[in-house]
Design a protein around this motif. Structure first.
Motif, PDB file in Angstrom:
ATOM      1  N   GLY A 217       0.769  -1.232   0.000  1.00 20.68           N
ATOM      2  CA  GLY A 217       0.000   0.000   0.000  1.00 20.68           C
ATOM      3  C   GLY A 217       0.800   1.281   0.000  1.00 20.68           C
TER       4      GLY A 217
ATOM      5  N   LYS B 147      -1.795   0.934  -6.759  1.00 18.18           N
ATOM      6  CA  LYS B 147      -2.233  -0.432  -6.987  1.00 18.18           C
ATOM      7  C   LYS B 147      -1.773  -0.996  -8.328  1.00 18.18           C
ATOM      8  CE  LYS B 147      -6.432  -0.024  -4.167  1.00 18.18           C
ATOM      9  NZ  LYS B 147      -7.912  -0.071  -4.158  1.00 18.18           N
TER      10      LYS B 147
ATOM     11  N   ASN C  19       1.041  -3.587  -8.752  1.00 14.83           N
ATOM     12  CA  ASN C  19       0.905  -4.942  -8.208  1.00 14.83           C
ATOM     13  C   ASN C  19       0.356  -5.941  -9.229  1.00 14.83           C
ATOM     14  OD1 ASN C  19       1.256  -6.764  -6.099  1.00 14.83           O
ATOM     15  ND2 ASN C  19      -0.817  -6.480  -5.322  1.00 14.83           N
TER      16      ASN C  19
ATOM     17  N   GLN D  68      -5.455   5.903  -2.283  1.00 11.08           N
ATOM     18  CA  GLN D  68      -6.058   4.710  -2.868  1.00 11.08           C
ATOM     19  C   GLN D  68      -6.363   3.656  -1.806  1.00 11.08           C
ATOM     20  OE1 GLN D  68      -3.322   3.362  -6.001  1.00 11.08           O
ATOM     21  NE2 GLN D  68      -4.985   3.649  -7.480  1.00 11.08           N
ATOM     22  N   TYR D  69      -5.403   3.385  -0.947  1.00  9.72           N
ATOM     23  CA  TYR D  69      -5.505   2.277  -0.001  1.00  9.72           C
ATOM     24  C   TYR D  69      -6.200   2.657   1.308  1.00  9.72           C
ATOM     25  CZ  TYR D  69      -2.360  -0.552  -2.888  1.00  9.72           C
ATOM     26  OH  TYR D  69      -1.809  -1.281  -3.919  1.00  9.72           O
TER      27      TYR D  69
END
Length: 486
Positions: free
Chosen positions: A325, A329, A332, A454-455
């Motif tokens: 995180g 993203k 990944n 985002q996370y």
């Protein structure tokens, strides 16, 4: 998560050692005689190698201890920073390591193309004209395609290249031993006299010579941690430890011999005036044109092997950061052969941009490698600080009860000495390059902010300590801009 899930696709000790050797050696070893002779005479060179060996040895020992007490941290530097100091510090390590080694690969492009220029004079002039930029870019994308096919394929190609490189370096050492002249070797060993007949100039105090030489001796060990970074792909953590230790010891011996033995053939003043790669000039002096051809082939093989290793290493670190995180993203995303294709793509694009801009640089190769050496200091330092933190107390040192070859007290002492040595590495680089490194670190902060949104959109982006750390980075970067453009 590692790049491969199947055990038969994992890398063993030989494969990991090949990665370490190719990541460290690159093409730099072929210009060591000239690079070292610019700064130091015989005695200072010997001292520089001894001090550098001790410093890097302490860093290697610290990494080996960490791999024993925290074997679950399979991406090494990144996970040590994350576990010890939080999200932003982990990002700081992964971003800096990623970008600085991308500069190293761009430098490989310059070196490779300038070497190929010997076969087609004028075509790749300087290693950074437009033909060289196109040629380096082509090699870059071919490397990426090899990695996409799977890490096993890449490991085999890399091992073959590393074996060829080692054979050529060993041949050079044998030639230097055969041609060795003791009287030449012991002439002006302190580099304190000016001897115009052999181009020697007085190089100043012993301390200044050692400090200057260590700009080279410490840089050439960059990559010693590559097996740690790739430990998620290893058959076992034991393989990682053996590869890291063996790679370091082999390189230390090779580096010292390649830089010191030529002083038995020519004076340091004559070596300093050789054109790059200086080993080619020495081989031509002893063997004629065939000697230069052998070294030229060695440079090409070494650069390609190291280039392949570093793209693989670099594509892994952003993926691990995205998994935790601290990177967006997108990084990944995994491909068909369990290769981090998104991270690989972004890595290649960053390197491509840097290769493009080398066209506008003067001494691009030397400058980028100095930046690389400087930017590796913070990731090393943070890893050493993590070891000091966990070894300070009995309950945090080895909670899983793993078999450890060093006592807690020994680990703590090792970490403190490694911290001092790492700080000295930064000191040898000088304030200019340190501040340039922090400019590059500061550029990545917006990417971290985006990833955290985002996370964890409802949580603060920075913790209290992290906010102070980020502000310090920006302030040092601003100061660096004033130094760069004044």
């Amino acid at each position: 998560m590692s790049l491969n899930n199947k055990k038969d696709e994992k890398i063993g000790t030989l494969g990991l050692t090949a990665f370490v050797l190719s990541a460290m050696v690159g093409g730099g070893i072929y210009d060591l005689p000239q690079n070292m002779a610019l700064h130091a005479g015989l005695i200072a060179q010997i001292i520089a190698w001894v001090i550098s060996g001790l410093i890097i040895g302490l860093i290697v020992k610290s990494f080996l201890i960490l791999s024993q007490v925290r074997p679950q941290y399979t991406t090494g530097l990144y996970h040590y920073a994350h576990a010890g100091f939080g999200n932003f510090t982990a990002f700081f390590v992964s971003w800096g390591y990623w970008i600085c080694q991308s500069f190293a690969i761009a430098a490989y492009s310059v070196l490779l193309m300038s070497t190929l220029n010997a076969f087609w004079p004028g075509t790749f002039s300087g290693g950074n004209n437009w033909a060289a930029v196109i040629g380096g870019s082509l090699v870059l994308w071919i490397m990426a395609s090899l990695i996409v096919k799977g890490i096993r394929t890449t490991s085999n190609v890399d091992m073959l290249g590393t074996v060829c490189m080692l054979l050529i370096v060993a041949f050079f050492i044998i030639v230097m031993i055969v041609a060795f002249n003791w009287q030449t070797f012991i002439t002006n060993p302190m580099a304190a006299k000016s001897l115009p007949q052999v181009d020697d100039k007085a190089l100043g105090s012993l301390f200044s010579q050692v400090k200057g030489a260590m700009l080279t001796t410490l840089w050439v060990f960059s990559g010693v941690e590559s097996a740690i970074v790739l430990s998620g792909n290893a058959k076992s953590q034991k393989d990682v430890r053996h590869a890291t230790r063996d790679g370091f010891l082999i390189c230390l011996v090779l580096y010292a011999l390649v830089s010191i033995l030529p002083l038995g053939l020519k004076s340091y003043g004559q070596l300093a005036n050789l054109s790059s790669p200086s080993t080619a000039g020495l081989m031509q002096y002893v063997m004629g044109p065939v000697g230069r051809l052998i070294i030229t082939f060695g440079v090409i093989v070494a650069v390609l092997a190291s280039w392949l290793s570093w793209i693989l290493v670099l594509s892994e670190m952003p993926r691990a950061a995205a998994e935790d995180g601290t990177f967006p993203k997108f990084f990944n995303k995994m491909g068909k052969h369990n290769v981090p294709v998104a991270s690989l793509l972004m890595t290649v694009l960053v390197i491509q941009i840097i290769i493009f801009f080398t066209h506008f640089a003067g001494r691009a190769f030397n400058t980028t490698l100095t930046i690389v050496a400087t930017m590796t200091v913070p990731p090393y330092l943070i890893s050493m600080l993590f070891l000091a933190k966990i070894s300070a107390k009995k309950e945090t040192f080895n909670p899983a009860g793993n078999v450890v070859s060093t006592s807690r007290t020994g680990a703590f002492i090792t970490s403190i000495l490694a911290i001092v040595g790492t700080l000295f590495m930064g000191y040898t680089a000088g304030i200019k390059y340190l501040t340039i490194a922090f400019v590059i670190y500061a550029i990545g902060i917006p990417l971290f902010i985006y990833a955290r949104k985002q996370y964890a959109p409802t949580k603060p982006v920075f913790g209290k300590f992290e906010r102070v750390f980020a502000i310090m980075i920006v302030l040092i970067a601003v100061m660096g801009l004033f130094i760069i453009f004044k």
